[in-house]
Design a protein around this motif. Structure first.
Motif, mmCIF file in Angstrom:
data_model
loop_
_atom_site.group_PDB
_atom_site.id
_atom_site.type_symbol
_atom_site.label_atom_id
_atom_site.label_comp_id
_atom_site.label_asym_id
_atom_site.label_seq_id
_atom_site.Cartn_x
_atom_site.Cartn_y
_atom_site.Cartn_z
ATOM 1 N N ASP A 157 44.449 45.363 38.776
ATOM 2 C CA ASP A 157 43.413 45.501 37.753
ATOM 3 C C ASP A 157 44.051 46.045 36.476
ATOM 4 O OD1 ASP A 157 40.852 45.592 36.627
ATOM 5 O OD2 ASP A 157 40.495 47.639 37.316
ATOM 6 N N THR A 191 38.078 42.450 34.823
ATOM 7 C CA THR A 191 36.751 42.198 34.264
ATOM 8 C C THR A 191 36.876 41.873 32.782
ATOM 9 O OG1 THR A 191 35.902 43.881 35.761
ATOM 10 C CG2 THR A 191 34.446 43.217 33.972
ATOM 11 N N LYS A 215 37.691 38.556 37.130
ATOM 12 C CA LYS A 215 37.160 38.892 38.454
ATOM 13 C C LYS A 215 36.041 37.975 38.926
ATOM 14 C CE LYS A 215 38.524 43.715 38.863
ATOM 15 N NZ LYS A 215 38.109 45.115 38.801
ATOM 16 N N ASP A 237 43.385 48.549 42.449
ATOM 17 C CA ASP A 237 42.137 48.590 41.682
ATOM 18 C C ASP A 237 41.515 49.963 41.910
ATOM 19 O OD1 ASP A 237 39.205 48.208 41.025
ATOM 20 O OD2 ASP A 237 39.923 46.170 40.628
#
Length: 201
Positions: free
Chosen positions: A54, A83, A104, A8
């Motif tokens: 991510d 996200t 997330k 990430d």
């Protein structure tokens, strides 16, 4: 013990994930990276059962990094944690070889259980995203249309785009017109925005 590598680009997120996962008796975080293009090398140095990856990272995005892990022949299974809960991302991630896709804001115990499931050979997809993905259908854009929309996002003219991809202006115009039609847009910029919102780019 299930070994995990976290990829990430936000140090705070990596730290939070590491802290949460290390609270689990059967999970150990063995390494972290902040760029997608560092993932394969990090996994060679620190073999892990599961990589928590991510989507939006510098170097390589999470989906491209997943492809790289699979092509490198590594045994690590990839769990995308993002996200951006876009249906098209789910389809692209699973097609790339990811074994799971969650957002997330998933509770910590569900993240840990997802890692356990994937480590033991299962698959995990956020239920709401799975439903959205099912009803939104497959990505309607061809690879070429995706490529040209990505370039068009920078505001280049047809001539500039054509020069960049070594195609005629007419061919570029035809591909972009097709993409505009498929996204129900009226401009190249709007088509790119709609495609990105759906996770098609």
């Amino acid at each position: 013990m299930i070994s995990v590598l976290i990829a990430d680009d936000q140090a705070l997120v990596r730290g939070a994930l590491r802290a949460l996962l290390n609270l689990e008796d059967d999970i150990s975080v063995v390494a972290e990276v902040g760029r997608g293009d560092e993932l394969v090398e990090a996994l060679r140095l620190h073999p892990a059962d599961v990589a928590v990856v991510d989507i939006e990272m510098p170097g390589l995005d999470g989906i491209s990094a997943t492809v790289a892990v699979c092509e490198a022949g590594l045994d690590t299974k990839v769990l995308i944690v993002t996200t951006f809960g876009r249906p098209g991302y789910v389809q692209r991630a699973l097609a790339a070889g990811a074994k799971g896709f969650i957002v997330k804001d998933t509770p910590a115990d569900e993240l840990a259980n997802a890692i356990r499931t994937i480590s033991s050979g299962g698959q995990v997809v956020d239920p709401a995203l799975a439903t959205q993905s099912l009803f939104s259908g497959a990505n309607p854009l061809t690879k070429r249309e995706q490529e040209l929309l990505l370039i068009a996002e920078d505001g280049l003219t047809i001539a500039e785009i054509a020069g960049q991809v070594f195609l005629s202006e007419g061919t570029v115009r035809n591909h972009l017109s097709s993409a505009i039609g498929k996204t129900d847009a009226t401009t190249r910029a709007q088509a790119a925005h709609i495609a990105r919102e759906n996770g098609w780019l």
